[in-house]
Design an enzyme around this catalytic site. Structure first.
Site, PDB file in Angstrom:
ATOM      1  N   ARG A 160     -32.770 -20.987 -11.541  1.00 51.36           N
ATOM      2  CA  ARG A 160     -32.052 -21.846 -12.475  1.00 51.36           C
ATOM      3  C   ARG A 160     -32.283 -23.340 -12.226  1.00 51.36           C
ATOM      4  O   ARG A 160     -32.512 -24.114 -13.150  1.00 51.36           O
ATOM      5  CB  ARG A 160     -30.547 -21.554 -12.360  1.00 51.36           C
ATOM      6  CG  ARG A 160     -29.687 -22.234 -13.395  1.00 51.36           C
ATOM      7  CD  ARG A 160     -28.195 -22.038 -13.077  1.00 51.36           C
ATOM      8  NE  ARG A 160     -27.899 -20.707 -12.617  1.00 51.36           N
ATOM      9  CZ  ARG A 160     -27.567 -19.690 -13.409  1.00 51.36           C
ATOM     10  NH1 ARG A 160     -27.466 -19.881 -14.704  1.00 51.36           N
ATOM     11  NH2 ARG A 160     -27.321 -18.502 -12.902  1.00 51.36           N
ATOM     12  N   CYS A 220     -24.049  -7.594 -34.980  1.00 48.91           N
ATOM     13  CA  CYS A 220     -22.759  -6.962 -35.242  1.00 48.91           C
ATOM     14  C   CYS A 220     -21.996  -6.830 -33.938  1.00 48.91           C
ATOM     15  O   CYS A 220     -21.712  -5.726 -33.466  1.00 48.91           O
ATOM     16  CB  CYS A 220     -22.956  -5.604 -35.888  1.00 48.91           C
ATOM     17  SG  CYS A 220     -23.703  -5.748 -37.502  1.00 48.91           S
TER      18      CYS A 220
HETATM   19  C1  LIG Z   1     -31.290 -14.082  -9.431  1.00 49.05           C
HETATM   20  C2  LIG Z   1     -31.809 -14.255  -8.064  1.00 49.05           C
HETATM   21  C3  LIG Z   1     -32.329 -15.487  -7.661  1.00 49.05           C
HETATM   22  C4  LIG Z   1     -32.313 -16.719  -8.525  1.00 49.05           C
HETATM   23  O1  LIG Z   1     -31.029 -17.150  -8.829  1.00 49.05           O
HETATM   24  P1  LIG Z   1     -30.797 -18.587  -9.510  1.00 49.05           P
HETATM   25  O2  LIG Z   1     -29.331 -18.585  -9.793  1.00 49.05           O
HETATM   26  O3  LIG Z   1     -31.615 -18.590 -10.756  1.00 49.05           O
HETATM   27  O4  LIG Z   1     -31.234 -19.618  -8.557  1.00 49.05           O
HETATM   28  C5  LIG Z   1     -32.857 -15.570  -6.390  1.00 49.05           C
HETATM   29  N1  LIG Z   1     -32.864 -14.505  -5.561  1.00 49.05           N
HETATM   30  C6  LIG Z   1     -32.383 -13.309  -5.916  1.00 49.05           C
HETATM   31  C7  LIG Z   1     -32.447 -12.183  -4.954  1.00 49.05           C
HETATM   32  C8  LIG Z   1     -31.827 -13.137  -7.172  1.00 49.05           C
HETATM   33  O5  LIG Z   1     -31.327 -11.942  -7.517  1.00 49.05           O
END
Ligand SMILES: *Cc1c(COP(=O)(O)O)cnc(C)c1O
Length: 419
Positions: free
Chosen positions: A274, A340
């Site tokens: 993110r 929907c």
């Molecule tokens: C989803 C996930 C991430 C990334 O998470 P962000 O919130 O996008 O930084 C990293 N490591 C694992 C194991 C994840 O499941």
């Protein structure tokens, strides 16, 4: 502070041309912004020897985007065979790929070992027996249980299906050592969209403590600790951005103290998704209807097949209307798609300027867990993805789904079991 002013300005200047050329809806990502964030991460952690980011592929699994972060020196965090394939197809291999899976099938491990391999991050102690041959380098995902409080999206570690419990950790590394492993790492992922940097510092402290504990018991040293992803971005206008500088300086201090105390230190790995791409993408969609019943509805040409987060997490995504600055006279509206499902809303009771059909809505911060979470429920197809490049050109980096895609799984060889 959603969507940077720089991206907003560069995009706004050419948005009508982009809409005319490609048609709505689409996600569009900002190459310049992504690179700047990658660079900031590298610069901020420069004082930590061996720091490496493994971009979480699930956030934005598009090869064009992955190539950008790969060029910055990042590896990839993958959790399935297709995600590993995506990384391999753009030329990543071996220890540039971290395989962090959960409830993993034998075939997934087989693929992970093949084609140059990758770093295996095991989610459970029972999986040790299922690795054959046992790798030289092994990592385990640690679940601290009641030792830590989780955050809103990830939840309480005690209730979380991920990782090894504290009681299993010594057994796991000692069995791995007996099976021939020589190199070790440890991983955890406890937060998601966390804006408080202290949480990540505490996670680092926790892992370094566990590493010291295992070292005392088993005499093994650790090559890396991986503190996971979960760094937050400010989705709402009043949220403060994540303080990366403070996080880095406190973490670097922890590593320095660890090294003084032990005479060695592991490398620091991170796997943010993110934080890297989230703010550098927007969903552009066009107003097609207005409806006034008990509430006012603005209907747009995208639906939650393009962006699940509002419906799934009740998440806020800022919206602006192209060419219409926020003004005194705003109307409270729900911005809706065509599914929907009453949760198919991009905004609920949001103050927006008056709209007319044909207005272009820009939904902010869709660069991570946006398009990739999309689904086909109700026969809704996923939109295209575009990239605003550094030279201001715009490139199609994924076409929109078609009816033929939707029907593709209905073409198959006849197969019947008669009993
Ligand atoms: C989803 C996930 C991430 C990334 O998470 P962000 O919130 O996008 O930084 C990293 N490591 C694992 C194991 C994840 O499941």
């Amino acid at each position: 502070m959603p969507m940077s002013n720089s991206y907003k300005k560069r995009l706004s200047d050419i948005l009508p041309q982009i809409v005319k050329t490609f048609g709505t809806p689409f996600h569009i990502y900002d190459e310049k912004g992504i690179k700047q964030t990658c660079q900031k991460l590298i610069t901020t952690f420069k004082k930590n020897n061996g720091f490496k980011e493994f971009f979480a592929v699930k956030a934005l699994p598009n090869p064009s985007i992955m190539k950008i972060v790969q060029k910055m020196g990042f590896g990839f965090d993958c959790s399935s065979t297709p995600e590993i394939e995506l990384a391999r197809q753009i030329g990543s291999s071996g220890e540039d790929i971290m395989f962090t899976s959960n409830n993993t099938s034998f075939n997934q491990f087989k693929n992970a070992f093949g084609n140059g391999g990758c770093t295996i991050n095991l989610d459970d102690i029972s999986l040790i027996e299922k690795l054959n041959p046992f790798p030289d380098l092994i990592c385990f995902r640690y679940n601290p249980g009641p030792r830590r409080k989780g955050n809103k999206i990830i939840g309480n570690p005690v209730e979380s299906k991920y990782g090894l419990s504290h009681d299993q950790i010594i057994d796991a590394y000692s069995r791995s050592k007996a099976l021939g492993a020589n190199r070790f790492g440890i991983h955890t992922m406890l937060a998601s969209n966390e804006l408080n940097y202290k949480y990540m510092v505490e996670t680092t402290r926790m892992l370094l403590d566990v590493v010291e504990f295992i070292h005392e018991k088993l005499g093994i040293t650790f090559e890396f600790i991986n503190i996971g992803g979960g760094l937050g971005i400010p989705y709402t206008p009043d949220a403060k951005p994540f303080n990366l500088d403070a996080m880095a300086s406190e973490i670097i201090e922890l590593f320095n103290r660890f090294e003084i105390h032990n005479g060695w230190a592991p490398k620091l790995y991170m796997e943010s998704g993110r934080y890297i791409t989230g703010p550098h993408g927007v969903l552009v969609t066009c107003v097609i209807n207005h409806k006034n019943i008990y509430r006012r509805y603005v209907g747009v040409d995208a639906s939650m097949s393009a962006l699940m987060r509002p419906g799934m997490y009740d998440a806020y995504h800022h919206i602006h209307i192209h060419g219409k600055p926020h003004q005194e006279k705003m109307k409270k509206v729900d911005v809706v798609g065509a599914l929907c499902e009453n949760i198919d809303k991009f905004a609920i009771q949001r103050d927006l300027p008056d709209t007319v059909e044909g207005d272009i809505l820009v939904i902010h911060d869709t660069g991570a867990h946006g398009h990739s979470m999309g689904f086909n429920y109700n026969g809704h197809l996923r939109p295209k993805e575009l990239l605003l490049k550094e030279d201001s050109s715009v490139e199609l980096i994924r076409r929109k789904e078609t009816m033929a895609d939707y029907f593709s799984t209905l073409t198959f060889e006849k197969k019947i079991l008669s009993v």
